[in-house]
Design a protein around this motif. Structure first.
Motif, PDB file in Angstrom:
ATOM      1  N   GLU A 148       0.826  -1.207   0.000  1.00  0.00           N
ATOM      2  CA  GLU A 148       0.000   0.000   0.000  1.00  0.00           C
ATOM      3  C   GLU A 148       0.858   1.254   0.000  1.00  0.00           C
ATOM      4  OE1 GLU A 148      -2.815  -0.103   3.127  1.00  0.00           O
ATOM      5  OE2 GLU A 148      -4.008  -1.714   2.245  1.00  0.00           O
ATOM      6  N   ARG A 149       1.835   1.275  -0.848  1.00  0.00           N
ATOM      7  CA  ARG A 149       2.695   2.452  -0.960  1.00  0.00           C
ATOM      8  C   ARG A 149       2.724   2.897  -2.416  1.00  0.00           C
ATOM      9  NH1 ARG A 149       7.792   0.882  -2.885  1.00  0.00           N
ATOM     10  NH2 ARG A 149       8.118  -1.374  -2.891  1.00  0.00           N
ATOM     11  N   GLY A 150       2.886   4.190  -2.613  1.00  0.00           N
ATOM     12  CA  GLY A 150       2.897   4.724  -3.962  1.00  0.00           C
ATOM     13  C   GLY A 150       4.055   4.197  -4.782  1.00  0.00           C
ATOM     14  N   LEU A 151       3.761   3.705  -5.950  1.00  0.00           N
ATOM     15  CA  LEU A 151       4.794   3.240  -6.861  1.00  0.00           C
ATOM     16  C   LEU A 151       4.781   4.101  -8.114  1.00  0.00           C
ATOM     17  CD1 LEU A 151       4.234  -0.602  -6.482  1.00  0.00           C
ATOM     18  CD2 LEU A 151       6.031   0.778  -5.446  1.00  0.00           C
ATOM     19  N   LYS A 152       5.809   3.920  -8.950  1.00  0.00           N
ATOM     20  CA  LYS A 152       5.943   4.768 -10.130  1.00  0.00           C
ATOM     21  C   LYS A 152       5.904   3.921 -11.394  1.00  0.00           C
ATOM     22  CE  LYS A 152       8.712   8.021  -7.472  1.00  0.00           C
ATOM     23  NZ  LYS A 152       7.568   8.870  -7.176  1.00  0.00           N
ATOM     24  N   VAL A 153       5.222   4.447 -12.416  1.00  0.00           N
ATOM     25  CA  VAL A 153       5.194   3.802 -13.727  1.00  0.00           C
ATOM     26  C   VAL A 153       5.742   4.789 -14.746  1.00  0.00           C
ATOM     27  CG1 VAL A 153       3.318   2.209 -13.212  1.00  0.00           C
ATOM     28  CG2 VAL A 153       2.784   4.511 -14.051  1.00  0.00           C
ATOM     29  N   PHE A 154       6.306   4.270 -15.811  1.00  0.00           N
ATOM     30  CA  PHE A 154       7.052   5.087 -16.758  1.00  0.00           C
ATOM     31  C   PHE A 154       6.363   5.144 -18.123  1.00  0.00           C
ATOM     32  CE2 PHE A 154       9.876   3.475 -13.596  1.00  0.00           C
ATOM     33  CZ  PHE A 154      10.802   4.466 -13.366  1.00  0.00           C
ATOM     34  N   TYR A 155       6.566   6.263 -18.809  1.00  0.00           N
ATOM     35  CA  TYR A 155       6.246   6.311 -20.233  1.00  0.00           C
ATOM     36  C   TYR A 155       7.198   7.285 -20.920  1.00  0.00           C
ATOM     37  CZ  TYR A 155       3.679  10.785 -20.042  1.00  0.00           C
ATOM     38  OH  TYR A 155       3.326  12.104 -19.901  1.00  0.00           O
ATOM     39  N   ASN A 156       7.384   7.082 -22.191  1.00  0.00           N
ATOM     40  CA  ASN A 156       8.300   7.885 -23.002  1.00  0.00           C
ATOM     41  C   ASN A 156       7.482   8.897 -23.797  1.00  0.00           C
ATOM     42  OD1 ASN A 156      10.138   8.945 -24.771  1.00  0.00           O
ATOM     43  ND2 ASN A 156      10.879   6.989 -25.558  1.00  0.00           N
ATOM     44  N   SER A 157       7.734  10.174 -23.596  1.00  0.00           N
ATOM     45  CA  SER A 157       6.934  11.203 -24.272  1.00  0.00           C
ATOM     46  C   SER A 157       7.190  11.242 -25.776  1.00  0.00           C
ATOM     47  CB  SER A 157       7.216  12.580 -23.660  1.00  0.00           C
ATOM     48  OG  SER A 157       8.554  12.965 -23.899  1.00  0.00           O
ATOM     49  N   ASP A 158       8.274  10.617 -26.231  1.00  0.00           N
ATOM     50  CA  ASP A 158       8.535  10.552 -27.674  1.00  0.00           C
ATOM     51  C   ASP A 158       7.817   9.377 -28.329  1.00  0.00           C
ATOM     52  OD1 ASP A 158      10.191  12.768 -27.686  1.00  0.00           O
ATOM     53  OD2 ASP A 158      11.945  11.583 -27.128  1.00  0.00           O
TER      54      ASP A 158
END
Length: 254
Positions: A148-158
């Motif tokens: 129950e902790r905030g995690l991060k997901v990624f994306y490439n703006s290009d």
């Protein structure tokens, strides 16, 4: 004295009993780790922060038992959820759009957005949105559920994907075979027609002193055509500071 002790015992007994009830109510439901990522997302609530090109942002992605939502905290800008695609039992792709900002000063075709329409006030002209994708893995989803902790997901703006959005025509408008004023007219749109935009031209033209790209649409008989962008207004259904359909209709419906 004896009466006070009895009352004190009763008080602590009540606190102990309420503690048991709270512990039982807040106890975590065991997670079946054999479930697919789709089953996990449909039965749990998870949330993630976006990381764009390695930089932290204030964007977020939430899935509440299969209902996805994107947003952007503390900004005029927002992410708009499009769809989710389950690749296999361990992986899914989430597709979303990024809408543009609200500005303090107007331009030639910017619309005034009053407080009450969306909670914000300012001037806006929504551009054709680019679509993006981020990948969620089963391991990341399980990590969130367990901790129950905030995690991060990624994306490439290009890395951009085909996107589409809804728009309203603010004046009678011709549909042309190509994104050019010199191309063949293949249809017409009446003022306040609601259309779907599928693509944006790579160039801009200046017509009637308005500089704008062209947008691809479909005619009623299924043909692909192009309309000049200065005479359409894009809207989204997301609630985070975007220009609602009703605001456009009120402004140009007279």
């Amino acid at each position: 004295m004896k009466k006070r002790l009895i009352l004190l015992y009763i008080f602590f007994f009540v606190l102990f009993f309420l503690g048991l009830l709270y512990a039982e109510d807040t106890a975590k439901v065991p997670v079946d780790e054999n479930q697919s990522i789709e089953e996990l997302l449909n039965t749990n609530r998870v949330g993630f922060d976006f990381i764009v090109d390695g930089r932290a942002t204030k964007g977020y992605l939430i899935c509440d038992k299969g209902r996805f939502q994107c947003g952007f905290i503390g900004s005029w800008q927002t992410y708009v959820f499009q769809r989710v695609e389950y690749v296999n039992a361990e992986l899914c792709n989430v597709y979303f759009m990024v809408s543009t900002e609200i500005f303090d000063t107007p331009d030639y075709n910017f619309d005034k957005l009053e407080t009450g329409d969306s909670g914000y006030s300012g001037y806006t002209h929504w551009d054709f949105p680019y679509g993006y994708r981020t990948a969620l893995t089963k391991a990341v989803v399980l990590d969130y559920i367990h901790n129950e902790r905030g995690l991060k997901v990624f994306y490439n703006s290009d890395e951009r994907y085909p996107s589409q959005c809804q728009a309203i025509v603010i004046d009678n408008l011709r549909i042309r075979s190509k994104p050019s004023i010199n191309s063949e007219i293949i249809g017409n749109l009446a003022k306040l027609s609601e259309i779907t935009l599928y693509e944006e031209s790579t160039h801009e033209d200046t017509i009637d002193n308005f500089k704008s790209p062209w947008y691809k649409v479909k005619t009623t008989d299924g043909k692909d055509g192009w309309v000049f962008g200065a005479y359409v207004r894009i809207f989204f259904t997301d609630k985070k500071g975007v220009q609602p359909r009703e605001a456009i209709l009120r402004k140009f419906g007279g």
